[in-house]
Design a protein around this motif. Sequence first.
Motif, PDB file in Angstrom:
ATOM      1  N   LEU A   1       0.821  -1.210   0.000  1.00 48.10           N
ATOM      2  CA  LEU A   1       0.000   0.000   0.000  1.00 48.10           C
ATOM      3  C   LEU A   1       0.855   1.261   0.000  1.00 48.10           C
ATOM      4  O   LEU A   1       0.467   2.288  -0.560  1.00 48.10           O
ATOM      5  CB  LEU A   1      -0.928  -0.002   1.218  1.00 48.10           C
ATOM      6  CG  LEU A   1      -2.171  -0.897   1.144  1.00 48.10           C
ATOM      7  CD1 LEU A   1      -2.897  -0.910   2.479  1.00 48.10           C
ATOM      8  CD2 LEU A   1      -3.106  -0.418   0.035  1.00 48.10           C
ATOM      9  N   VAL A   2       2.027   1.191   0.596  1.00 49.23           N
ATOM     10  CA  VAL A   2       2.882   2.372   0.710  1.00 49.23           C
ATOM     11  C   VAL A   2       3.737   2.578  -0.530  1.00 49.23           C
ATOM     12  O   VAL A   2       3.904   3.700  -0.997  1.00 49.23           O
ATOM     13  CB  VAL A   2       3.758   2.262   1.972  1.00 49.23           C
ATOM     14  CG1 VAL A   2       4.759   3.409   2.036  1.00 49.23           C
ATOM     15  CG2 VAL A   2       2.897   2.248   3.221  1.00 49.23           C
ATOM     16  N   VAL A   3       4.285   1.491  -1.082  1.00 49.48           N
ATOM     17  CA  VAL A   3       5.280   1.635  -2.149  1.00 49.48           C
ATOM     18  C   VAL A   3       4.709   1.435  -3.544  1.00 49.48           C
ATOM     19  O   VAL A   3       5.444   1.610  -4.526  1.00 49.48           O
ATOM     20  CB  VAL A   3       6.434   0.633  -1.937  1.00 49.48           C
ATOM     21  CG1 VAL A   3       7.091   0.845  -0.598  1.00 49.48           C
ATOM     22  CG2 VAL A   3       5.943  -0.810  -2.072  1.00 49.48           C
ATOM     23  N   ALA A   4       3.433   1.069  -3.675  1.00 52.15           N
ATOM     24  CA  ALA A   4       2.869   0.837  -5.008  1.00 52.15           C
ATOM     25  C   ALA A   4       2.972   2.102  -5.848  1.00 52.15           C
ATOM     26  O   ALA A   4       2.608   3.192  -5.395  1.00 52.15           O
ATOM     27  CB  ALA A   4       1.415   0.390  -4.895  1.00 52.15           C
ATOM     28  N   PRO A   5       3.468   2.019  -7.085  1.00 52.94           N
ATOM     29  CA  PRO A   5       3.613   3.214  -7.927  1.00 52.94           C
ATOM     30  C   PRO A   5       2.272   3.664  -8.484  1.00 52.94           C
ATOM     31  O   PRO A   5       1.302   2.885  -8.510  1.00 52.94           O
ATOM     32  CB  PRO A   5       4.547   2.728  -9.040  1.00 52.94           C
ATOM     33  CG  PRO A   5       4.248   1.270  -9.151  1.00 52.94           C
ATOM     34  CD  PRO A   5       3.946   0.806  -7.754  1.00 52.94           C
ATOM     35  N   PRO A   6       2.181   4.898  -8.928  1.00 53.06           N
ATOM     36  CA  PRO A   6       0.945   5.345  -9.593  1.00 53.06           C
ATOM     37  C   PRO A   6       0.656   4.497 -10.832  1.00 53.06           C
ATOM     38  O   PRO A   6       1.557   4.102 -11.561  1.00 53.06           O
ATOM     39  CB  PRO A   6       1.261   6.801  -9.971  1.00 53.06           C
ATOM     40  CG  PRO A   6       2.366   7.208  -9.055  1.00 53.06           C
ATOM     41  CD  PRO A   6       3.161   5.972  -8.795  1.00 53.06           C
ATOM     42  N   GLY A   7      -0.602   4.193 -11.044  1.00 54.48           N
ATOM     43  CA  GLY A   7      -0.998   3.375 -12.185  1.00 54.48           C
ATOM     44  C   GLY A   7      -1.024   1.891 -11.915  1.00 54.48           C
ATOM     45  O   GLY A   7      -1.465   1.117 -12.778  1.00 54.48           O
ATOM     46  N   ALA A   8      -0.582   1.457 -10.748  1.00 55.39           N
ATOM     47  CA  ALA A   8      -0.580   0.034 -10.417  1.00 55.39           C
ATOM     48  C   ALA A   8      -1.986  -0.418 -10.049  1.00 55.39           C
ATOM     49  O   ALA A   8      -2.800   0.367  -9.541  1.00 55.39           O
ATOM     50  CB  ALA A   8       0.379  -0.237  -9.260  1.00 55.39           C
ATOM     51  N   PRO A   9      -2.341  -1.671 -10.295  1.00 55.08           N
ATOM     52  CA  PRO A   9      -3.653  -2.177  -9.860  1.00 55.08           C
ATOM     53  C   PRO A   9      -3.784  -2.109  -8.341  1.00 55.08           C
ATOM     54  O   PRO A   9      -2.793  -2.025  -7.611  1.00 55.08           O
ATOM     55  CB  PRO A   9      -3.660  -3.620 -10.365  1.00 55.08           C
ATOM     56  CG  PRO A   9      -2.593  -3.694 -11.397  1.00 55.08           C
ATOM     57  CD  PRO A   9      -1.557  -2.690 -11.002  1.00 55.08           C
TER      58      PRO A   9
END
Length: 646
Positions: free
Chosen positions: A568-576
Amino acid sequence: MHETGPAPSRITWPTLRDGRGRRIYAGAALIAAGLVLLTAALAARAEPGIAGLPDAGPLTAWGLPLVRFCSDACAVATVGTLLAAAVLAPPGTPERAACARAAGRWALGWAVTIVLSYLFTVSEVIAVPVPDLLAAPALLGSGLSILQARVLPLVLAVVVAVAVAARVPRLPKLVPLVLAVFGTLPVTYVGHAASATDHDIALSALMTHLVTVSLWVGGLGAVLAHFRRSTALPVVLARFSTLALCCFAGVAVSGVAAAWVRLNAPSDLWRSEYGWLLLAKTAALGVLALFGRAHRRRTVARAADRSVRVVFTRLAAGELIVMGAAMALAVALSRTPPPAPGGGHDGLLEYDLAPFRFTGLLTEIRPDPMILLLLALALAGYLAGVRRAGAWPPARTVAWCAGLALLGVVLLGGVGAYARAMLSTQALQLTVLAVIAPMLLCRGAPLTLAARAATRPPQDGALGARLPIRRPALLAVLPVAYMIAFPLLYRTGWLPWALFQHVPHLLTATLFLTGGLVVSWMLAGADPLPRPLSRTGRAVLLGSVVMVQLAVSAFLLLGPPVAPDWFLVVAPPGAPDPLTDQRLAGAVHLLAAASLVLLARPSDERDPVRPEAPHDAPAAQHSHDRGEAGAGRQRHAGGDRPRDHG
C-alpha cells in the motif's frame, strides 16, 4: 644437512639478488610510502573541521585514513593469497601451502587494523582525541551506535574466522577465500552508496568493485611474491591472466555504474573534487590496461623463460605500484563527499520508480553491474566451452542463451524495477528465476559441456556424475527445501524482509534460482546425475513441484492479503489495487505450473552429445561394455543362448 641442489620446484634467479634488483625494490617501497602519505593528506583535508566545534585532533585526522589504507591492503593481500592457494596454484606444489600460511598472517594484520579503525572512527565521530578516548573506556561502547563503526565487529569476527580456517590443513582453501571476500562487503553499507540516489545500483556497484579489486590486486601480489621463481609460474600466470581480464571488466563496469549514480551531470567530473579523484582513478585504470596488454603479449605465453620472468617481475612490480596509487585514491574518495544529489528518492524503495505501465516491464532498465557481469561471464564461459568442445548441438546453446536472456529481463529490466513494489511483478520475477530460466539453463547441459571442454579429460565420465554426493537422500534435501520455500515466502515475514532492502532481495532471488537449478537438473536429464533418477522418481518430483505451484496460486487467489502494509505504501501510480494485483500474482504461479509441465520433458537418452564427446569416450566405452555384458546376462537368463555350430 645441506641440500646438494636447489629445490625441484624453484629456479635459481640471481638477477633479483644483485644491486640493481635491490634498488628497484627500494624505489618501489619509497613510492609506496609516498602514496600512503598522499592518501593521508588527501583524506585528512577531505572533511575539514568546523570552527567552534570539538575536534578529534591531528592524530585521528591523519591516523584514520592511514589505518584504512593498511586495512584495505591487508584485506586485498588476504584475498589474493587465498585465491592463489585455492585456485591458481597447482595441487601438491609447496607454494600452495606457503600461500595458505601467508594468508593467515595477512588476516591477523587485517584484524589489527580493524581494531584500530574502530578506535579512530569512534574518535572522529564523537570528536574526542584518541588518548582521551583510551582514558575513558566507557566511551568505546558508544561505537555500537555509530553506523560507520557498527559493522566493524562483524568484519572482525569474519576475519578471525578466516585466520583460523586458513591454518586448518584439511579444510578446502575455498572456504576461507569465500569468508575473506564476504569480509570486504559489510563496509559497503556505510559508504557513499548509502546516500546515493539509486541506492541499490550504487550498493551493487561498490560490492562488485571491492570483490574484483581484491581478487585482481591481491592475486597479482600473490603471484609475484610466491611464484616468481617457481616452475609452476606458467600455469599460475595463465590462470591469473584470464581472471585478471574478468576483474578488469568488473572494475570498469562497476566504476562507471558508481559514477553514474553519484554524479548529477558529466560536468561534475571537472567541477568537483570528487570528480577529480574519479578522473585520477580512471587514468590509473587506463595505465593498468596497458600493463595487462604488455603481460599478455610478452610474459604469459613465455613465462618459462628466465629472461621473460625478469620482465614479468618488473611489469608486475610497476603494476602493483599503480594499483597502490588507485587504492590510495579510493581511500581519499571514500572520505570526499560527492556532489549534492539533484533529487530525492523513495525512502523505502531507495530509488525512483516511474508510474506503472505494462510496457514499462520491457522498457525500464535497472543496470545492476553485479548481475550484468555474472550473466556476461556465464555467457562468455559457455560460448568458450562450445568453441573448445567442437561439435555441439545448437539447441543446447540456444537454450542456455535463452535462459540467461530471461534472467536479464527479470533482473535488469522493468520486472526487476517493479518487483519490490508490486506483488504480481515479484511473483513474475520469482517464477522465472525458480522455474522457467533454470529449466532452460539445464537443457543447455553445462556440466557435459564443461567435461568436454576441459583441458584434461575426465576419467570417471561426465562432470555431473562425479560430484561428491554418495547418498541418494542428499538429492532429495534441496528439492524439498525448494518446495517448502514457496509457502514460507508468502506465509511468514520473509517477503516484507526481502522487499525492504536490496541485498535481502538479491539473497532471496539467489536462493530460489539455486533451488530451481537443482530441481531442473534432476528433471531435465540433460546432464548426468550422481545417482540415476528413475522415471517414477522424476514423475513424483515433477508432480510435487507442480502441486506446490498450484497451492501457492490458490492461496494468492483466495487467501488473505500478503504484505498489505508494504504494498500500500510503495505501489507506484498506475498500479492495480492490492487485491487485483495479488490475484494477478496467483495467475502467474498458475502459468508457472503449466510452463513447468511443458518444459520438464526429459531429454532423450540417445542424446548425440555424449557419444560425440571425445573426452567422454573412455567412459562411454566403459558404459557400452557394461551394457553389452548386461545384455548378455539378460539373454542368458532368458534362455536365448547363441547357437552352437561346433
